[in-house]
Design a protein around this motif. Structure first.
Motif, mmCIF file in Angstrom:
data_model
loop_
_atom_site.group_PDB
_atom_site.id
_atom_site.type_symbol
_atom_site.label_atom_id
_atom_site.label_comp_id
_atom_site.label_asym_id
_atom_site.label_seq_id
_atom_site.Cartn_x
_atom_site.Cartn_y
_atom_site.Cartn_z
ATOM 1 N N TYR A 68 0.805 -1.266 -0.071
ATOM 2 C CA TYR A 68 -0.106 -0.015 0.015
ATOM 3 C C TYR A 68 0.961 1.131 -0.025
ATOM 4 O O TYR A 68 1.824 1.280 0.705
ATOM 5 N N GLU A 69 0.374 2.290 -0.618
ATOM 6 C CA GLU A 69 0.909 3.689 -0.645
ATOM 7 C C GLU A 69 0.161 4.431 0.207
ATOM 8 O O GLU A 69 -1.072 4.766 -0.179
ATOM 9 N N VAL A 70 0.656 4.863 1.157
ATOM 10 C CA VAL A 70 0.083 5.808 2.203
ATOM 11 C C VAL A 70 0.630 7.061 2.191
ATOM 12 O O VAL A 70 1.910 7.156 2.598
ATOM 13 N N PRO A 71 -0.278 7.936 2.065
ATOM 14 C CA PRO A 71 0.309 9.608 1.790
ATOM 15 C C PRO A 71 0.793 9.898 3.485
ATOM 16 O O PRO A 71 -0.199 9.711 4.470
ATOM 17 N N ILE A 72 1.859 10.509 3.540
ATOM 18 C CA ILE A 72 2.201 11.054 4.766
ATOM 19 C C ILE A 72 1.962 12.442 5.115
ATOM 20 O O ILE A 72 1.462 12.914 6.087
ATOM 21 N N GLY A 73 2.156 13.358 3.992
ATOM 22 C CA GLY A 73 1.839 14.471 4.121
ATOM 23 C C GLY A 73 2.416 15.319 2.724
ATOM 24 O O GLY A 73 3.059 14.705 1.792
ATOM 25 N N SER A 74 2.013 16.536 2.572
ATOM 26 C CA SER A 74 2.646 17.209 1.366
ATOM 27 C C SER A 74 2.474 18.743 1.679
ATOM 28 O O SER A 74 1.655 19.280 2.618
ATOM 29 N N GLY A 75 3.251 19.610 0.989
ATOM 30 C CA GLY A 75 3.369 21.111 1.315
ATOM 31 C C GLY A 75 4.424 21.556 0.512
ATOM 32 O O GLY A 75 4.805 21.110 -0.492
ATOM 33 N N THR A 76 4.892 22.781 1.072
ATOM 34 C CA THR A 76 5.945 23.518 0.224
ATOM 35 C C THR A 76 7.174 23.651 1.024
ATOM 36 O O THR A 76 7.219 23.789 2.096
ATOM 37 N N GLY A 77 8.204 23.444 0.056
ATOM 38 C CA GLY A 77 9.577 23.828 0.662
ATOM 39 C C GLY A 77 10.125 25.034 -0.151
ATOM 40 O O GLY A 77 9.905 25.286 -1.075
ATOM 41 N N THR A 78 11.451 25.140 0.551
ATOM 42 C CA THR A 78 12.507 26.138 -0.002
ATOM 43 C C THR A 78 13.822 25.693 -0.161
ATOM 44 O O THR A 78 14.351 25.400 1.038
ATOM 45 N N ILE A 79 14.489 26.041 -1.153
ATOM 46 C CA ILE A 79 15.839 25.723 -1.542
ATOM 47 C C ILE A 79 16.910 26.469 -0.886
ATOM 48 O O ILE A 79 16.532 27.801 -1.294
ATOM 49 N N VAL A 80 17.554 26.256 -0.163
ATOM 50 C CA VAL A 80 18.390 26.976 0.495
ATOM 51 C C VAL A 80 19.917 26.622 -0.036
ATOM 52 O O VAL A 80 21.029 27.519 0.698
ATOM 53 N N THR A 81 20.345 25.742 -0.481
ATOM 54 C CA THR A 81 21.877 25.689 -1.025
ATOM 55 C C THR A 81 21.842 25.103 -2.669
ATOM 56 O O THR A 81 20.595 24.632 -3.078
ATOM 57 N N PRO A 82 22.716 25.557 -3.365
ATOM 58 C CA PRO A 82 22.633 25.097 -4.823
ATOM 59 C C PRO A 82 22.655 23.669 -5.008
ATOM 60 O O PRO A 82 22.370 23.108 -6.244
ATOM 61 N N GLU A 83 23.038 22.885 -4.029
ATOM 62 C CA GLU A 83 22.882 21.386 -4.001
ATOM 63 C C GLU A 83 21.487 20.882 -3.832
ATOM 64 O O GLU A 83 21.223 19.824 -4.218
ATOM 65 N N GLY A 84 20.637 21.733 -3.462
ATOM 66 C CA GLY A 84 19.274 21.256 -3.382
ATOM 67 C C GLY A 84 18.544 20.954 -2.114
ATOM 68 O O GLY A 84 17.770 20.306 -1.824
ATOM 69 N N ALA A 85 19.447 21.417 -0.823
ATOM 70 C CA ALA A 85 18.962 21.232 0.650
ATOM 71 C C ALA A 85 17.660 22.223 0.605
ATOM 72 O O ALA A 85 17.543 23.185 0.134
ATOM 73 N N VAL A 86 16.453 21.663 1.358
ATOM 74 C CA VAL A 86 15.079 21.905 1.030
ATOM 75 C C VAL A 86 14.872 22.302 2.859
ATOM 76 O O VAL A 86 15.178 21.463 3.560
#
Length: 545
Positions: A68-86
């Motif tokens: 089963y695929e169980v949704p945990i959560g969803s929302g918005t994030g912001t990238i703070v490093t060029p490598e892609g940390a959120v």
């Protein structure tokens, strides 16, 4: 001769344009302040994959396997490093509800055909024996358990690029808070293709203290798409409030119920989205709450979480180039903004905001709104067509006469010298005969070098800052709009793969790169590299191999 006159006029006009542009570059960014942050806003989705095995021994022993695929959560994030940390909120990626309970309810309802809600609550059934097996299936695991669980969590980040990325890239949790409304830090684990990195958002040092401070909020209500751009709205902060309790919102004029308005946006997907200060365009916090109540988690809690995760927020070459382009655009120098935005798209082809602003700048270039074009039209040199043609003819005639006179004088002096030399030889005087010229050794080259040393040529744009990097560091970049899944060179079938997807990078349009391999860029300043370059011709940084 006409070309010489035109060249003089062009030099004068260029000087005026450069002088007018310099103050614009130093001018503080006056409007469109959310443009600095929205390229770094991403959609975050967390899902739990549960593999459950039900040991049904009510009759004959049967192993019932389900996934089963169980949704945990969803929302918005912001990238703070060029490598892609959120950075986002903990409850976007971590749920207090037990997904094993959900899977147990599902497998019993499917296999035993009983009515059990597909939720996260523990239930009972009327059949005592079947109910006993159900309770033994629920966690925690016991020696008499009737269910075996295997749970893995998958987090996917969907960047703000065009064409949209339907696959996103995978990320893992680096740190989370103890409570659901604390900050969480994610680091990417997939699609590290190398390059100049991703757009980032600047973080503020502190939250504005003044009551009613204007801010903006941004985020996605779903996965980014052509018909689903980022959502941006305005708000005002109240004074006071710190920690995970957060700052509250209130319209000082009372025209809007901001907690309710923002709460509705949070419920639609802006949970964890950035709160942007109105003057400098820096992120001062993250959206939390929901329903009729919206609050802001302050930036100090965010930076503390980043420090605990050992992630240092920083800007990259794309951000420097983009800020230069925005300065030109928002100060009305649209003609200068066009090549600046093209430079950004060359570094990051999927940059949605740069593409939109480039289209606007091209439409306004040379119009009455273009301050650069207006200054050129107002300059005196713009109406001057150069000196009359007869002045150049007279000057040319004088130059020809001067050349002929000089040649005649040299010829006469040469004849006298030869006569004096012959007389000296007859008198037995010794004369020195010039030998062949001494050969000059070729310039030193290292082994394997066949070309002349690279010459650094100045650009019209200010130099981009060098980005610290180490050999072997992989950096996330936007997927090429014309590329297929990661690791392949095929056109994407999801986006059509045709010319309608939009123009590719300028390096391919203008013939800047003609090789068959992927275009490489300098990891320090973002300039293009040739196939055999050992050093960047713009900043001198050694090429990573």
């Amino acid at each position: 001769m006409r070309r010489l006159g035109s060249a003089l006029v062009f030099i004068g006009v260029l000087g005026v344009a450069v002088a007018a542009t310099a103050p614009a570059l130093a001018h503080e960014h006056p409007s469109g302040i959310t443009d600095l942050v929205t390229p770094a806003v991403v959609r975050v989705e967390a899902t739990a994959h549960v593999d459950i095995t039900l040991l049904d021994h009510i009759g004959e022993l049967v192993h019932v396997e389900r996934s089963y695929e169980v949704p945990i959560g969803s929302g918005t994030g912001t990238i703070v490093t060029p490598e892609g940390a959120v950075v986002t909120l903990t409850r976007v990626v971590k749920n207090a509800k037990d997904v094993e309970v959900y899977a147990a309810n599902k497998v019993f309802a499917d296999h035993h055909k009983v009515k059990i809600p597909a939720d996260f609550e523990r239930h009972h059934v009327k059949n005592d024996r079947l109910d006993h097996h159900l309770q033994e299936c629920y966690p925690p695991k016991r020696p008499t358990a009737t269910c075996i669980f295997d749970v893995t969590t998958e987090i996917r980040v969907f960047p703000n690029i065009s064409p949209p990325d339907r696959q996103g890239f995978k990320a893992e949790i680096s740190s989370t808070a103890d409570g659901p409304d604390g900050p969480a830090v994610l680091v990417p684990t997939g699609r590290a293709d190398g390059g100049t990195g991703m757009p980032t958002a600047p973080l503020a040092a502190a939250v504005p203290d003044k009551d009613g401070s204007p801010v903006a909020v941004a985020g996605f209500t779903g996965r980014p798409a052509a018909n689903l751009p980022e959502t941006v709205d305005i708000a005002h902060l109240r004074a006071g409030g710190a920690g995970e309790g957060g700052r509250r919102f209130k319209d000082p004029e009372g025209k809007a119920d901001e907690p309710k308005k923002l709460g509705a946006l949070i419920d639609r997907g802006l949970l964890g989205g950035p709160v942007i200060e109105d003057r400098k365009g820096e992120v001062v916090g993250l959206l939390t709450g929901g329903g009729d109540d919206a609050r802001m988690l302050g930036v100090r809690e965010v930076t503390r979480a980043l420090a605990e995760a050992r992630v240092t927020p920083r800007r990259g070459p794309i951000d420097a180039a983009f800020e230069q382009a925005l300065t030109r655009f928002h100060t009305g120098y649209y003609g200068d903004a066009v090549p600046a935005f093209q430079r950004v798209l060359e570094l990051y082809p999927g940059h949605t905001v740069a593409a939109a602003r480039l289209k606007e700048a091209q439409a306004k270039r040379g119009t009455a709104e273009d301050k650069g074009a207006a200054q050129v039209r107002m300059s005196p040199g713009a109406e001057h067509r150069g000196p009359p043609l007869w002045m150049f003819l007279v000057a040319g005639g004088v130059l020809v006469v001067a050349v002929l006179a000089a040649a005649l004088l040299l010829w006469r002096r040469g004849g006298g010298t030869e006569a004096s030399g012959a007389a000296g030889a007859d008198a037995g005087e010794e004369t020195e005969v010039a030998g062949p010229p001494t050969p000059v050794p070729p310039p030193f080259r290292r082994s394997g070098e066949t070309a002349d040393p690279t010459v650094v040529v100045s650009r019209s744009f200010p130099p981009l800052p060098r980005t610290p990097s180490r050999p072997g560091d992989a950096v996330l970049v936007a997927r090429d709009p014309g590329a297929g899944p990661a690791g392949t060179g095929a056109r994407s079938t999801e986006t059509g793969g045709g010319a309608a997807d939009g123009p590719g990078p300028l390096s391919q349009q203008e013939g800047g790169f003609t090789g068959t391999g992927p275009q490489k860029y300098c990891t320090a300043c973002g300039m293009r590299l040739g196939p055999a370059h050992r050093f960047c011709g713009y900043c001198g940084h050694p090429c990573e191999t």
